[in-house]
Scaffold this motif. Structure first.
Motif, PDB file in Angstrom:
ATOM      1  N   ARG A 120     -39.861 -13.170  17.172  1.00 51.09           N
ATOM      2  CA  ARG A 120     -41.096 -12.585  16.641  1.00 51.09           C
ATOM      3  C   ARG A 120     -42.044 -12.190  17.773  1.00 51.09           C
ATOM      4  O   ARG A 120     -42.927 -11.376  17.589  1.00 51.09           O
ATOM      5  CB  ARG A 120     -41.779 -13.527  15.659  1.00 51.09           C
ATOM      6  CG  ARG A 120     -42.136 -14.875  16.208  1.00 51.09           C
ATOM      7  CD  ARG A 120     -42.797 -15.767  15.152  1.00 51.09           C
ATOM      8  NE  ARG A 120     -42.976 -17.102  15.654  1.00 51.09           N
ATOM      9  CZ  ARG A 120     -43.873 -17.458  16.561  1.00 51.09           C
ATOM     10  NH1 ARG A 120     -44.685 -16.571  17.066  1.00 51.09           N
ATOM     11  NH2 ARG A 120     -43.960 -18.708  16.972  1.00 51.09           N
ATOM     12  N   LEU A 121     -41.829 -12.771  18.964  1.00 51.44           N
ATOM     13  CA  LEU A 121     -42.612 -12.439  20.146  1.00 51.44           C
ATOM     14  C   LEU A 121     -41.686 -12.459  21.353  1.00 51.44           C
ATOM     15  O   LEU A 121     -40.958 -13.429  21.571  1.00 51.44           O
ATOM     16  CB  LEU A 121     -43.747 -13.452  20.349  1.00 51.44           C
ATOM     17  CG  LEU A 121     -44.534 -13.361  21.661  1.00 51.44           C
ATOM     18  CD1 LEU A 121     -45.255 -12.019  21.790  1.00 51.44           C
ATOM     19  CD2 LEU A 121     -45.530 -14.517  21.779  1.00 51.44           C
ATOM     20  N   VAL A 122     -41.711 -11.369  22.125  1.00 53.07           N
ATOM     21  CA  VAL A 122     -40.925 -11.287  23.359  1.00 53.07           C
ATOM     22  C   VAL A 122     -41.882 -10.953  24.498  1.00 53.07           C
ATOM     23  O   VAL A 122     -42.636  -9.983  24.426  1.00 53.07           O
ATOM     24  CB  VAL A 122     -39.809 -10.235  23.268  1.00 53.07           C
ATOM     25  CG1 VAL A 122     -39.092 -10.095  24.606  1.00 53.07           C
ATOM     26  CG2 VAL A 122     -38.817 -10.594  22.169  1.00 53.07           C
ATOM     27  N   LEU A 123     -41.825 -11.779  25.522  1.00 49.70           N
ATOM     28  CA  LEU A 123     -42.620 -11.567  26.729  1.00 49.70           C
ATOM     29  C   LEU A 123     -41.663 -11.183  27.850  1.00 49.70           C
ATOM     30  O   LEU A 123     -40.698 -11.902  28.110  1.00 49.70           O
ATOM     31  CB  LEU A 123     -43.383 -12.836  27.102  1.00 49.70           C
ATOM     32  CG  LEU A 123     -44.276 -13.421  26.013  1.00 49.70           C
ATOM     33  CD1 LEU A 123     -44.888 -14.740  26.481  1.00 49.70           C
ATOM     34  CD2 LEU A 123     -45.362 -12.426  25.613  1.00 49.70           C
TER      35      LEU A 123
ATOM     36  N   GLN B 249     -53.068 -16.158  23.760  1.00 52.74           N
ATOM     37  CA  GLN B 249     -53.639 -14.981  23.100  1.00 52.74           C
ATOM     38  C   GLN B 249     -52.864 -14.595  21.844  1.00 52.74           C
ATOM     39  O   GLN B 249     -53.460 -14.153  20.871  1.00 52.74           O
ATOM     40  CB  GLN B 249     -53.638 -13.796  24.052  1.00 52.74           C
ATOM     41  CG  GLN B 249     -54.753 -13.818  25.045  1.00 52.74           C
ATOM     42  CD  GLN B 249     -56.022 -13.234  24.425  1.00 52.74           C
ATOM     43  OE1 GLN B 249     -55.982 -12.141  23.924  1.00 52.74           O
ATOM     44  NE2 GLN B 249     -57.093 -13.970  24.469  1.00 52.74           N
ATOM     45  N   LYS B 250     -51.559 -14.733  21.904  1.00 52.31           N
ATOM     46  CA  LYS B 250     -50.714 -14.320  20.796  1.00 52.31           C
ATOM     47  C   LYS B 250     -50.606 -15.394  19.702  1.00 52.31           C
ATOM     48  O   LYS B 250     -49.922 -15.192  18.720  1.00 52.31           O
ATOM     49  CB  LYS B 250     -49.302 -13.935  21.288  1.00 52.31           C
ATOM     50  CG  LYS B 250     -49.289 -12.730  22.196  1.00 52.31           C
ATOM     51  CD  LYS B 250     -49.666 -11.494  21.430  1.00 52.31           C
ATOM     52  CE  LYS B 250     -49.555 -10.261  22.268  1.00 52.31           C
ATOM     53  NZ  LYS B 250     -49.918  -9.059  21.521  1.00 52.31           N
ATOM     54  N   GLY B 251     -51.244 -16.541  19.944  1.00 52.94           N
ATOM     55  CA  GLY B 251     -51.300 -17.589  18.926  1.00 52.94           C
ATOM     56  C   GLY B 251     -50.040 -18.431  18.794  1.00 52.94           C
ATOM     57  O   GLY B 251     -49.790 -19.021  17.755  1.00 52.94           O
TER      58      GLY B 251
ATOM     59  N   PRO C 185     -39.948 -21.740  18.988  1.00 52.06           N
ATOM     60  CA  PRO C 185     -39.092 -21.013  18.043  1.00 52.06           C
ATOM     61  C   PRO C 185     -39.601 -19.580  17.813  1.00 52.06           C
ATOM     62  O   PRO C 185     -40.787 -19.366  17.558  1.00 52.06           O
ATOM     63  CB  PRO C 185     -39.191 -21.841  16.758  1.00 52.06           C
ATOM     64  CG  PRO C 185     -39.544 -23.221  17.230  1.00 52.06           C
ATOM     65  CD  PRO C 185     -40.423 -23.013  18.436  1.00 52.06           C
ATOM     66  N   GLY C 186     -38.703 -18.611  17.974  1.00 46.61           N
ATOM     67  CA  GLY C 186     -39.054 -17.211  17.760  1.00 46.61           C
ATOM     68  C   GLY C 186     -39.763 -16.542  18.916  1.00 46.61           C
ATOM     69  O   GLY C 186     -40.114 -15.372  18.836  1.00 46.61           O
TER      70      GLY C 186
ATOM     71  N   GLU D  48     -37.728   1.362  26.234  1.00 47.89           N
ATOM     72  CA  GLU D  48     -36.731   0.990  25.222  1.00 47.89           C
ATOM     73  C   GLU D  48     -37.111  -0.335  24.561  1.00 47.89           C
ATOM     74  O   GLU D  48     -36.987  -0.490  23.342  1.00 47.89           O
ATOM     75  CB  GLU D  48     -35.333   0.875  25.834  1.00 47.89           C
ATOM     76  CG  GLU D  48     -34.293   0.485  24.797  1.00 47.89           C
ATOM     77  CD  GLU D  48     -32.911   0.229  25.355  1.00 47.89           C
ATOM     78  OE1 GLU D  48     -31.975   0.148  24.538  1.00 47.89           O
ATOM     79  OE2 GLU D  48     -32.748   0.073  26.589  1.00 47.89           O
ATOM     80  N   ALA D  49     -37.584  -1.292  25.342  1.00 46.56           N
ATOM     81  CA  ALA D  49     -38.005  -2.588  24.791  1.00 46.56           C
ATOM     82  C   ALA D  49     -39.124  -2.383  23.779  1.00 46.56           C
ATOM     83  O   ALA D  49     -39.113  -2.977  22.695  1.00 46.56           O
ATOM     84  CB  ALA D  49     -38.463  -3.518  25.909  1.00 46.56           C
ATOM     85  N   ARG D  50     -40.087  -1.544  24.129  1.00 47.30           N
ATOM     86  CA  ARG D  50     -41.205  -1.272  23.218  1.00 47.30           C
ATOM     87  C   ARG D  50     -40.706  -0.634  21.925  1.00 47.30           C
ATOM     88  O   ARG D  50     -41.142  -0.991  20.825  1.00 47.30           O
ATOM     89  CB  ARG D  50     -42.227  -0.371  23.911  1.00 47.30           C
ATOM     90  CG  ARG D  50     -43.529  -0.215  23.125  1.00 47.30           C
ATOM     91  CD  ARG D  50     -44.440   0.806  23.737  1.00 47.30           C
ATOM     92  NE  ARG D  50     -43.825   2.105  23.520  1.00 47.30           N
ATOM     93  CZ  ARG D  50     -43.872   3.116  24.362  1.00 47.30           C
ATOM     94  NH1 ARG D  50     -44.500   3.007  25.499  1.00 47.30           N
ATOM     95  NH2 ARG D  50     -43.291   4.259  24.092  1.00 47.30           N
ATOM     96  N   GLN D  51     -39.770   0.303  22.030  1.00 49.44           N
ATOM     97  CA  GLN D  51     -39.224   0.969  20.845  1.00 49.44           C
ATOM     98  C   GLN D  51     -38.455  -0.012  19.966  1.00 49.44           C
ATOM     99  O   GLN D  51     -38.616  -0.019  18.742  1.00 49.44           O
ATOM    100  CB  GLN D  51     -38.331   2.142  21.254  1.00 49.44           C
ATOM    101  CG  GLN D  51     -39.111   3.285  21.861  1.00 49.44           C
ATOM    102  CD  GLN D  51     -38.218   4.354  22.485  1.00 49.44           C
ATOM    103  OE1 GLN D  51     -37.064   4.090  22.833  1.00 49.44           O
ATOM    104  NE2 GLN D  51     -38.763   5.548  22.657  1.00 49.44           N
ATOM    105  N   LEU D  52     -37.623  -0.841  20.581  1.00 45.61           N
ATOM    106  CA  LEU D  52     -36.868  -1.847  19.822  1.00 45.61           C
ATOM    107  C   LEU D  52     -37.804  -2.823  19.128  1.00 45.61           C
ATOM    108  O   LEU D  52     -37.586  -3.185  17.965  1.00 45.61           O
ATOM    109  CB  LEU D  52     -35.914  -2.618  20.744  1.00 45.61           C
ATOM    110  CG  LEU D  52     -34.666  -1.888  21.198  1.00 45.61           C
ATOM    111  CD1 LEU D  52     -33.937  -2.717  22.256  1.00 45.61           C
ATOM    112  CD2 LEU D  52     -33.756  -1.597  20.026  1.00 45.61           C
ATOM    113  N   ALA D  53     -38.827  -3.261  19.830  1.00 44.73           N
ATOM    114  CA  ALA D  53     -39.795  -4.192  19.254  1.00 44.73           C
ATOM    115  C   ALA D  53     -40.449  -3.568  18.021  1.00 44.73           C
ATOM    116  O   ALA D  53     -40.596  -4.231  16.986  1.00 44.73           O
ATOM    117  CB  ALA D  53     -40.848  -4.580  20.287  1.00 44.73           C
TER     118      ALA D  53
END
Length: 129
Positions: free
Chosen positions: A58-61, A126-128, A26-27, A80-85
């Motif tokens: 909450r996390l996008v890979l 790593q991201k938990g 989820p997320g 763009e992905a980095r900016q949106l995040a």
């Protein structure tokens, strides 16, 4: 997915590209890109990325191990992905960065702006998630 456009000499050029999104938890979304990310496919990549990099994620890979070519248009998709995040408070990372993506990231200096992991499993650990 195949995209075609006409070159300056009138010949059709075929570009192969694919994008698939999955939610392993989820997320948490994984956007798997494959093939060539260039001027002919950049909007297709952008659509897949924009759909994922939005609440309630909450996390996008962004998994790029199957990308065979990444032009400046493809780098634009990642920026763009980095900016949106950042706008949405979403954690973003690149996964499986091979030479076709690493080279342009390194040449432009953009590589230091992204968290990069060898695999989705490594990123999740790593991201938990």
């Amino acid at each position: 997915m195949t995209s075609q456009y006409e070159s300056h000499d009138g010949e059709m050029i075929r570009t192969v590209f694919g994008a698939a999104t999955e939610e392993p938890a989820p997320g948490v979304l994984v956007v798997r890109l494959s093939g060539e990310i260039d001027i002919a496919t950049t909007e297709l990549a952008a659509e897949a990325i924009r759909a994922a990099v939005a609440p309630p994620a909450r996390l996008v890979l962004i998994e790029v191990s199957a990308v065979t070519f990444c032009s400046s248009a493809g780098l634009g998709n990642l920026v763009e992905a980095r900016q949106l995040a950042g706008q949405h408070g979403i954690d973003l990372a690149l996964v499986g960065v091979g030479r076709p993506v690493d080279r342009p990231l390194s040449i432009t200096g953009l590589g230091r702006d992204f968290a990069i992991f060898a695999s989705v499993e490594d990123a999740l650990q790593q991201k938990g998630s």
